[in-house]
Write an enzyme that holds these catalytic residues in place. Structure first.
Site, PDB file in Angstrom:
ATOM      1  N   ASP A  49       0.836  -1.219   0.000  1.00  0.00           N
ATOM      2  CA  ASP A  49       0.000   0.000   0.000  1.00  0.00           C
ATOM      3  C   ASP A  49       0.863   1.259   0.000  1.00  0.00           C
ATOM      4  O   ASP A  49       2.005   1.249   0.463  1.00  0.00           O
ATOM      5  CB  ASP A  49      -0.914  -0.029   1.239  1.00  0.00           C
ATOM      6  CG  ASP A  49      -2.043   0.981   1.127  1.00  0.00           C
ATOM      7  OD1 ASP A  49      -2.414   1.364  -0.010  1.00  0.00           O
ATOM      8  OD2 ASP A  49      -2.567   1.398   2.183  1.00  0.00           O
ATOM      9  N   ASN A  88     -11.135  -2.628  -4.937  1.00  0.00           N
ATOM     10  CA  ASN A  88     -10.394  -1.711  -5.814  1.00  0.00           C
ATOM     11  C   ASN A  88     -11.088  -1.473  -7.162  1.00  0.00           C
ATOM     12  O   ASN A  88     -10.775  -0.506  -7.861  1.00  0.00           O
ATOM     13  CB  ASN A  88      -8.948  -2.191  -6.042  1.00  0.00           C
ATOM     14  CG  ASN A  88      -8.055  -2.045  -4.820  1.00  0.00           C
ATOM     15  OD1 ASN A  88      -7.136  -2.833  -4.606  1.00  0.00           O
ATOM     16  ND2 ASN A  88      -8.302  -1.041  -3.987  1.00  0.00           N
TER      17      ASN A  88
HETATM   18  C1  IPE Z   1      -5.410  -2.698   0.013  1.00  0.00           C
HETATM   19  O1  IPE Z   1      -5.106  -1.374  -0.201  1.00  0.00           O
HETATM   20  C2  IPE Z   1      -5.443  -3.442  -1.284  1.00  0.00           C
HETATM   21  C3  IPE Z   1      -4.164  -3.621  -1.937  1.00  0.00           C
HETATM   22  C4  IPE Z   1      -2.989  -3.270  -1.475  1.00  0.00           C
HETATM   23  C5  IPE Z   1      -4.216  -4.275  -3.218  1.00  0.00           C
HETATM   24  P1  IPE Z   1      -6.230  -0.252  -0.321  1.00  0.00           P
HETATM   25  O2  IPE Z   1      -5.534   1.021  -0.540  1.00  0.00           O
HETATM   26  O3  IPE Z   1      -7.237  -0.648  -1.336  1.00  0.00           O
HETATM   27  O4  IPE Z   1      -6.900  -0.305   1.118  1.00  0.00           O
HETATM   28  P2  IPE Z   1      -7.874   0.730   1.837  1.00  0.00           P
HETATM   29  O5  IPE Z   1      -9.003   1.002   0.902  1.00  0.00           O
HETATM   30  O6  IPE Z   1      -7.083   1.970   2.124  1.00  0.00           O
HETATM   31  O7  IPE Z   1      -8.277   0.046   3.093  1.00  0.00           O
HETATM   32  C1  IPE Z   2      -1.707   0.169  -3.296  1.00  0.00           C
HETATM   33  O1  IPE Z   2      -1.490   1.546  -3.359  1.00  0.00           O
HETATM   34  C2  IPE Z   2      -1.953  -0.448  -4.628  1.00  0.00           C
HETATM   35  C3  IPE Z   2      -3.351  -0.827  -4.870  1.00  0.00           C
HETATM   36  C4  IPE Z   2      -4.301  -0.807  -3.996  1.00  0.00           C
HETATM   37  C5  IPE Z   2      -3.693  -1.295  -6.199  1.00  0.00           C
HETATM   38  P1  IPE Z   2      -2.685   2.571  -3.327  1.00  0.00           P
HETATM   39  O2  IPE Z   2      -3.114   2.866  -4.719  1.00  0.00           O
HETATM   40  O3  IPE Z   2      -3.772   2.102  -2.436  1.00  0.00           O
HETATM   41  O4  IPE Z   2      -1.965   3.832  -2.709  1.00  0.00           O
HETATM   42  P2  IPE Z   2      -2.570   4.854  -1.663  1.00  0.00           P
HETATM   43  O5  IPE Z   2      -3.055   4.077  -0.490  1.00  0.00           O
HETATM   44  O6  IPE Z   2      -3.669   5.583  -2.358  1.00  0.00           O
HETATM   45  O7  IPE Z   2      -1.402   5.730  -1.319  1.00  0.00           O
HETATM   46 MG    MG Z   3      -4.152   2.386  -0.473  1.00  0.00          MG
END
Ligand code: IPE
Ligand code: IPE
Ligand code: MG
Length: 238
Positions: free
Chosen positions: A10, A58
């Site tokens: 993340d 997502n």
């Molecule tokens: C969790 O990250 C999913 C992945 C890393 C693929 P998110 O960024 O989607 O999680 P939330 O929504 O902040 O909980």
């Molecule tokens: C994790 O990074 C990757 C996916 C969930 C696909 P994020 O896209 O959630 O990054 P932040 O949390 O917005 O920084």
């Molecule tokens: Mg995230």
């Protein structure tokens, strides 16, 4: 050494935003971290590395980000096949494969097939994965078998349920790492992490280095895993 390490990768979007870049740039940088950490895990002798790449939730992101992530996934799979073959890495996938775009699915299936006999490490990608969805599917399947008279409710044990999950046959994660500063599971491996050691770090995924990975492993190695027993019992039996 942990046998199975699972990572919630993340912080890509915030990493990019902090640099004044588009979110997709963060995902591109994140793909570089994936390559580095896969290589490191293989060198360290980890048996299973599960990476949370895309959750069932997502899909709710803007269509442009979703399609950017899918094309990144496709090019990652294409470019890494050779290295998986060369490094004896077996690719697997957990999640709703049927929801992935056709062109992603075809490279994914090809890579899974071509690496199927590799045994150095399992690289398990969680794609369109949700822990609740996984448990729900298992429950539905078992209910169906009960209706058909092929399974009795009293025969349903933890092992039977686990054998209906996407992760059937894999050990539970010993260590779960989440980068990016949040301390939550976000629907990841809800059943399987019941006794995992959990390591949260503020470092955003594109910045997560080999040394940061070692730090997480050392954190794991300092834990006393009691599984409900007392510390004294665990010391005696080990
Ligand atoms: C969790 O990250 C999913 C992945 C890393 C693929 P998110 O960024 O989607 O999680 P939330 O929504 O902040 O909980
Ligand atoms: C994790 O990074 C990757 C996916 C969930 C696909 P994020 O896209 O959630 O990054 P932040 O949390 O917005 O920084
Ligand atoms: Mg995230």
């Amino acid at each position: 050494m942990p046998k199975h390490v699972a990572i919630i990768m993340d912080g890509n979007g915030r990493w990019a935003k902090a640099k004044g870049m588009m979110r997709i740039k963060g995902h591109q940088a994140g793909a570089g971290t994936v390559k580095k950490i896969v290589k490191t895990a293989r060198e360290m002798g980890i048996s299973v590395l599960t990476l949370y790449a895309f959750s069932t939730e997502n899909w709710k992101r803007p269509a442009s980000e979703v399609s950017g992530l899918m094309s990144l996934l496709k090019s990652y799979l294409k470019s890494e096949l050779e290295s998986m073959l060369g490094n004896d890495i077996q690719l697997r996938c957990i999640g709703q494969q049927e929801n992935l775009p056709k062109e992603v699915l075809s490279v994914l299936r090809k890579s899974i097939e071509e690496t199927a006999s590799n045994s150095g490490m399992i690289l398990n990608l969680a794609l369109s994965y949700g822990g609740r969805d996984e448990i729900l599917r298992a429950a539905r399947k078992m209910a169906q078998l009960c209706v058909e008279g092929k399974l009795q409710p009293k025969q349903i044990t933890e092992d039977i349920l686990a054998s209906r999950l996407y992760t059937a046959g894999l050990p539970d994660p010993d260590l779960l790492i989440r980068t990016g500063g949040e301390s939550r599971l976000s629907n990841f491996l809800l059943w399987q992490v019941s006794y995992s050691e959990i390591y949260f770090t503020n470092i955003k995924w594109p910045d997560f280095s080999k040394d940061d990975f070692f730090t997480a492993i050392r954190y794991f190695q300092k834990r006393q895993r009691r599984f409900g027993q007392t510390g004294e019992q665990v010391v005696v039996t080990n």
